[in-house]
Design a protein around this motif. Structure first.
Motif, short mmCIF file in Angstrom:
data_model
loop_
_atom_site.label_atom_id
_atom_site.label_comp_id
_atom_site.label_asym_id
_atom_site.label_seq_id
_atom_site.Cartn_x
_atom_site.Cartn_y
_atom_site.Cartn_z
N GLU A 140 0.83 -1.19 0.00
CA GLU A 140 0.00 0.00 0.00
C GLU A 140 0.87 1.25 0.00
O GLU A 140 2.03 1.21 0.36
CB GLU A 140 -0.88 0.03 1.25
N ASP A 141 0.28 2.36 -0.37
CA ASP A 141 0.95 3.65 -0.30
C ASP A 141 0.85 4.12 1.15
O ASP A 141 -0.24 4.45 1.62
CB ASP A 141 0.28 4.62 -1.26
N GLY A 142 1.95 4.15 1.85
CA GLY A 142 1.97 4.50 3.26
C GLY A 142 1.54 5.92 3.57
O GLY A 142 1.26 6.24 4.72
N THR A 143 1.46 6.76 2.56
CA THR A 143 1.00 8.13 2.81
C THR A 143 -0.52 8.23 2.82
O THR A 143 -1.06 9.27 3.18
CB THR A 143 1.55 9.12 1.75
N LEU A 144 -1.20 7.15 2.45
CA LEU A 144 -2.66 7.18 2.35
C LEU A 144 -3.37 6.41 3.47
O LEU A 144 -4.59 6.30 3.45
CB LEU A 144 -3.10 6.62 0.99
N ILE A 145 -2.62 5.88 4.42
CA ILE A 145 -3.22 5.07 5.48
C ILE A 145 -2.95 5.69 6.85
O ILE A 145 -2.09 6.56 6.98
CB ILE A 145 -2.67 3.61 5.45
N GLU A 146 -3.69 5.24 7.84
CA GLU A 146 -3.49 5.68 9.22
C GLU A 146 -2.24 5.00 9.78
O GLU A 146 -1.99 3.83 9.53
CB GLU A 146 -4.71 5.29 10.05
N TRP A 147 -1.44 5.74 10.54
CA TRP A 147 -0.21 5.20 11.12
C TRP A 147 -0.42 4.79 12.57
O TRP A 147 -1.45 5.10 13.18
CB TRP A 147 0.91 6.23 11.03
N GLY A 148 0.57 4.12 13.15
CA GLY A 148 0.52 3.68 14.53
C GLY A 148 0.84 4.81 15.50
O GLY A 148 0.95 5.97 15.13
N LYS A 149 1.03 4.45 16.76
CA LYS A 149 1.35 5.45 17.80
C LYS A 149 2.82 5.85 17.75
O LYS A 149 3.17 6.97 18.04
CB LYS A 149 1.02 4.91 19.20
N ALA A 195 6.43 13.67 0.48
CA ALA A 195 5.08 13.18 0.83
C ALA A 195 5.10 12.51 2.20
O ALA A 195 4.19 12.71 3.02
CB ALA A 195 4.58 12.21 -0.24
N PHE A 196 6.14 11.72 2.48
CA PHE A 196 6.23 11.06 3.79
C PHE A 196 6.53 12.06 4.90
O PHE A 196 6.04 11.91 6.02
CB PHE A 196 7.26 9.92 3.75
N ILE A 197 7.33 13.07 4.64
CA ILE A 197 7.59 14.10 5.65
C ILE A 197 6.29 14.81 6.01
O ILE A 197 5.99 15.00 7.20
CB ILE A 197 8.65 15.11 5.16
N LEU A 198 5.52 15.20 5.02
CA LEU A 198 4.24 15.87 5.28
C LEU A 198 3.27 14.97 6.03
O LEU A 198 2.59 15.41 6.97
CB LEU A 198 3.63 16.37 3.97
N LYS A 199 3.22 13.70 5.66
CA LYS A 199 2.35 12.75 6.36
C LYS A 199 2.80 12.57 7.81
O LYS A 199 1.98 12.55 8.73
CB LYS A 199 2.34 11.41 5.62
N ALA A 200 4.11 12.45 8.04
CA ALA A 200 4.62 12.29 9.41
C ALA A 200 4.27 13.51 10.26
O ALA A 200 3.86 13.38 11.42
CB ALA A 200 6.13 12.08 9.39
N PHE A 201 4.40 14.69 9.70
CA PHE A 201 4.04 15.91 10.41
C PHE A 201 2.56 15.90 10.77
O PHE A 201 2.17 16.21 11.91
CB PHE A 201 4.41 17.13 9.56
N GLU A 202 1.70 15.53 9.82
CA GLU A 202 0.25 15.47 10.09
C GLU A 202 -0.08 14.41 11.15
O GLU A 202 -0.91 14.64 12.03
CB GLU A 202 -0.52 15.18 8.80
N GLU A 203 0.57 13.26 11.09
CA GLU A 203 0.32 12.21 12.08
C GLU A 203 0.77 12.66 13.47
O GLU A 203 0.14 12.33 14.48
CB GLU A 203 1.03 10.91 11.67
N SER A 204 1.85 13.44 13.53
CA SER A 204 2.32 13.91 14.84
C SER A 204 1.32 14.86 15.48
O SER A 204 1.21 14.92 16.71
CB SER A 204 3.69 14.59 14.71
#
Length: 133
Positions: A38-47, A62-71
């Motif tokens: 799967e595209d890891g930027t399109l799914i919910e991440w863990g804790k 894309a992963f940096i932006l996703k990590a920032f949003e998940e944080s």
């Protein structure tokens, strides 16, 4: 949407690098392992997430932006990235929002994640960035 992960852009994190970080952060999810379909930027991440994204510019960003949003959701996102301090994303997202640690020496990444495969020394130094609230 077509999966954006590109196989030739994927190099596995050496076990000793991962283990050192995992000891501190106790990871429960990796949104972009080598065999992920799967595209890891399109799914919910863990804790607590370990992220060694593909290093091509668009995927890395894309992963940096996703990590920032998940944080922002209270999650910890630890990223292994090439040192690139002159970029817009570094100055606008990473620098003001993440803890930055520079890794001593070059990391030798594993091709296809196999111990018997060739190692590829990074062409750049590496940094660990930690997004957390």
């Amino acid at each position: 949407m077509k999966n954006r992960l590109i196989q030739h852009d994927n190099w596995a994190t050496p076990k000793e690098v991962y283990d050192k970080l995992n000891e501190e952060f106790k990871f429960d999810f990796d949104p972009c392992p080598l065999d992920f379909k799967e595209d890891g930027t399109l799914i919910e991440w863990g804790k607590s997430n370990f992220v060694n994204p593909p290093y091509s510019r668009k995927l890395k960003e894309a992963f940096i932006l996703k990590a920032f949003e998940e944080s922002k959701k209270g999650k910890v996102c630890v990223m292994l990235l090439p040192v690139s301090t002159s970029t817009k994303i570094f100055h606008e997202i990473v620098l003001p929002n993440a803890e930055i640690r520079f890794w001593k020496g070059r990391i030798n990444f594993l091709a296809n994640g196999e111990q018997n495969d060739k190692y590829k020394s990074g062409q750049m130094d590496s940094m660990i960035i930690v997004f957390k609230q």
